[in-house]
Design a protein around this motif. Structure first.
Motif, PDB file in Angstrom:
ATOM      1  N   ARG A 106      33.143  16.789  39.294  1.00  0.00           N
ATOM      2  CA  ARG A 106      32.566  17.767  38.536  1.00  0.00           C
ATOM      3  C   ARG A 106      32.887  19.111  38.891  1.00  0.00           C
ATOM      4  O   ARG A 106      33.521  19.185  39.888  1.00  0.00           O
ATOM      5  CB  ARG A 106      30.959  17.576  38.617  1.00  0.00           C
ATOM      6  N   PRO A 107      32.931  19.974  38.035  1.00  0.00           N
ATOM      7  CA  PRO A 107      33.283  21.311  38.176  1.00  0.00           C
ATOM      8  C   PRO A 107      32.769  21.878  39.401  1.00  0.00           C
ATOM      9  O   PRO A 107      31.662  21.797  39.822  1.00  0.00           O
ATOM     10  CB  PRO A 107      32.878  22.157  37.011  1.00  0.00           C
ATOM     11  N   GLY A 108      33.521  22.578  40.325  1.00  0.00           N
ATOM     12  CA  GLY A 108      33.206  23.143  41.801  1.00  0.00           C
ATOM     13  C   GLY A 108      32.958  22.033  42.691  1.00  0.00           C
ATOM     14  O   GLY A 108      32.466  22.236  43.803  1.00  0.00           O
ATOM     15  N   GLY A 109      33.024  20.677  42.371  1.00  0.00           N
ATOM     16  CA  GLY A 109      32.910  19.867  43.376  1.00  0.00           C
ATOM     17  C   GLY A 109      33.815  19.798  44.532  1.00  0.00           C
ATOM     18  O   GLY A 109      35.097  20.240  44.465  1.00  0.00           O
ATOM     19  N   TRP A 110      33.431  19.196  45.706  1.00  0.00           N
ATOM     20  CA  TRP A 110      34.519  19.100  46.860  1.00  0.00           C
ATOM     21  C   TRP A 110      35.202  17.899  46.835  1.00  0.00           C
ATOM     22  O   TRP A 110      34.900  17.019  46.250  1.00  0.00           O
ATOM     23  CB  TRP A 110      33.673  18.795  48.285  1.00  0.00           C
ATOM     24  N   THR A 111      36.577  18.271  46.835  1.00  0.00           N
ATOM     25  CA  THR A 111      37.610  17.393  46.907  1.00  0.00           C
ATOM     26  C   THR A 111      38.423  17.470  48.139  1.00  0.00           C
ATOM     27  O   THR A 111      38.358  18.230  48.913  1.00  0.00           O
ATOM     28  CB  THR A 111      38.681  17.652  45.419  1.00  0.00           C
ATOM     29  N   LEU A 112      39.327  16.704  48.195  1.00  0.00           N
ATOM     30  CA  LEU A 112      40.501  16.699  49.502  1.00  0.00           C
ATOM     31  C   LEU A 112      41.119  18.127  49.173  1.00  0.00           C
ATOM     32  O   LEU A 112      41.237  18.754  50.417  1.00  0.00           O
ATOM     33  CB  LEU A 112      41.437  15.521  49.189  1.00  0.00           C
ATOM     34  N   ARG A 113      41.601  18.474  48.238  1.00  0.00           N
ATOM     35  CA  ARG A 113      42.099  19.790  48.262  1.00  0.00           C
ATOM     36  C   ARG A 113      41.222  20.952  48.862  1.00  0.00           C
ATOM     37  O   ARG A 113      41.682  21.863  49.436  1.00  0.00           O
ATOM     38  CB  ARG A 113      42.465  20.236  47.002  1.00  0.00           C
ATOM     39  N   ARG A 114      39.990  21.016  48.589  1.00  0.00           N
ATOM     40  CA  ARG A 114      39.025  22.109  48.888  1.00  0.00           C
ATOM     41  C   ARG A 114      38.745  21.786  50.172  1.00  0.00           C
ATOM     42  O   ARG A 114      38.712  22.961  50.833  1.00  0.00           O
ATOM     43  CB  ARG A 114      37.714  22.025  48.286  1.00  0.00           C
ATOM     44  N   VAL A 115      38.730  20.720  50.858  1.00  0.00           N
ATOM     45  CA  VAL A 115      38.367  20.494  52.111  1.00  0.00           C
ATOM     46  C   VAL A 115      39.776  21.020  53.266  1.00  0.00           C
ATOM     47  O   VAL A 115      39.423  21.751  54.001  1.00  0.00           O
ATOM     48  CB  VAL A 115      38.156  19.076  52.670  1.00  0.00           C
ATOM     49  N   PHE A 116      40.699  20.730  52.334  1.00  0.00           N
ATOM     50  CA  PHE A 116      41.980  20.934  53.210  1.00  0.00           C
ATOM     51  C   PHE A 116      42.072  22.531  53.078  1.00  0.00           C
ATOM     52  O   PHE A 116      42.539  23.313  54.026  1.00  0.00           O
ATOM     53  CB  PHE A 116      43.339  20.484  52.587  1.00  0.00           C
ATOM     54  N   GLU A 117      41.605  23.231  52.211  1.00  0.00           N
ATOM     55  CA  GLU A 117      41.654  24.678  52.012  1.00  0.00           C
ATOM     56  C   GLU A 117      40.641  25.316  52.916  1.00  0.00           C
ATOM     57  O   GLU A 117      40.935  26.482  53.413  1.00  0.00           O
ATOM     58  CB  GLU A 117      41.289  25.129  50.711  1.00  0.00           C
TER      59      GLU A 117
END
Length: 232
Positions: A106-117
């Motif tokens: 979903r939009p704005g959801g936490w993903t691997l990419r966001r956690v790595f950022e």
């Protein structure tokens, strides 16, 4: 968002919580503080369904979750960073994160990419087994793992305990960023100075019940309260 009323809980015949009550609204950061053994972790374990309540109610987002199984509570949107981290030691960093992934599409959801950022060090070690990480890196992984369920409420139990000063500072920076993004958080910690920058309302726990609640500014204005219940 979270409402705990007259909660009674414990282990077998040993009662730990005696009518504990508190509330947290959406986008608010609240704390549980107090001396060791007063019932803070038992509160968290009961909210998460790992300890069965003996009385009282726990409501989340308007629904009664009292006594539900831990997996059912997680699916409703409560993420836990437990005391002692408890990462999956035999899995890689990436596998730890993927194992709990929920709702990241979903939009704005936490993903691997966001956690790595949020934690670039985890991306550098994404193929490493969790047991090979330092204590601070394991804590980052535990936070990232909890975020991957896309929690509406994030609970952190002593997330900075025993970490080096630089790592603690990094964790607090992470929590400030999460607060700024509107994440609802319940935090247990001993560092009142750092918590003053993010916590909206403290709850002091003494012998299984909340004996004082107020803002960090109100607590700072009542040194006798801190001395009596926190030993500060």
């Amino acid at each position: 968002m979270l409402s705990i009323a007259a909660l009674e809980s414990g282990y077998g015949a040993s009662r730990v919580l005696f009518g504990l009550s508190l509330e947290a609204t959406a986008a608010q950061v609240i704390s549980l503080i107090g001396r060791n053994g007063m019932g803070k972790t038992t509160t968290v374990m009961t909210v998460m369904g790992m300890v069965k309540p003996q009385g009282g109610t726990i409501r989340f987002d308007g629904r009664d979750i009292t006594g539900l199984a831990p997996n059912a509570i997680a699916r409703r949107g409560i993420g836990l960073v437990p005391e002692g981290r408890r990462v999956f030691a035999s899995l890689s960093v990436e596998e730890n994160l993927v194992a709990t992934a929920r709702g990241g599409a979903r939009p704005g959801g936490w993903t691997l990419r966001r956690v790595f950022e949020l934690f670039p060090r985890l991306e550098e070690r994404r193929r490493q087994l969790a047991r090979t990480l330092s204590g601070g890196e394991q804590q980052m992984l535990a936070i990232g793992r909890a975020l991957m369920i896309n929690p509406r409420l994030l609970i952190l139990d002593e997330a900075t305990e025993g970490l080096a000063p630089l790592i603690r500072a990094e964790i607090w920076t992470c929590l400030r960023e999460l607060k700024a993004a509107g994440q609802t958080i319940l935090v247990i910690d001993k560092n009142l100075v750092e918590m003053a920058g993010i916590v909206d309302r403290h709850h002091i726990v003494e012998k299984g019940s909340v004996v004082w609640a107020g803002t960090p500014a109100e607590l700072a204005a009542e040194p006798a309260i801190a001395q009596r219940y926190l030993g500060i």
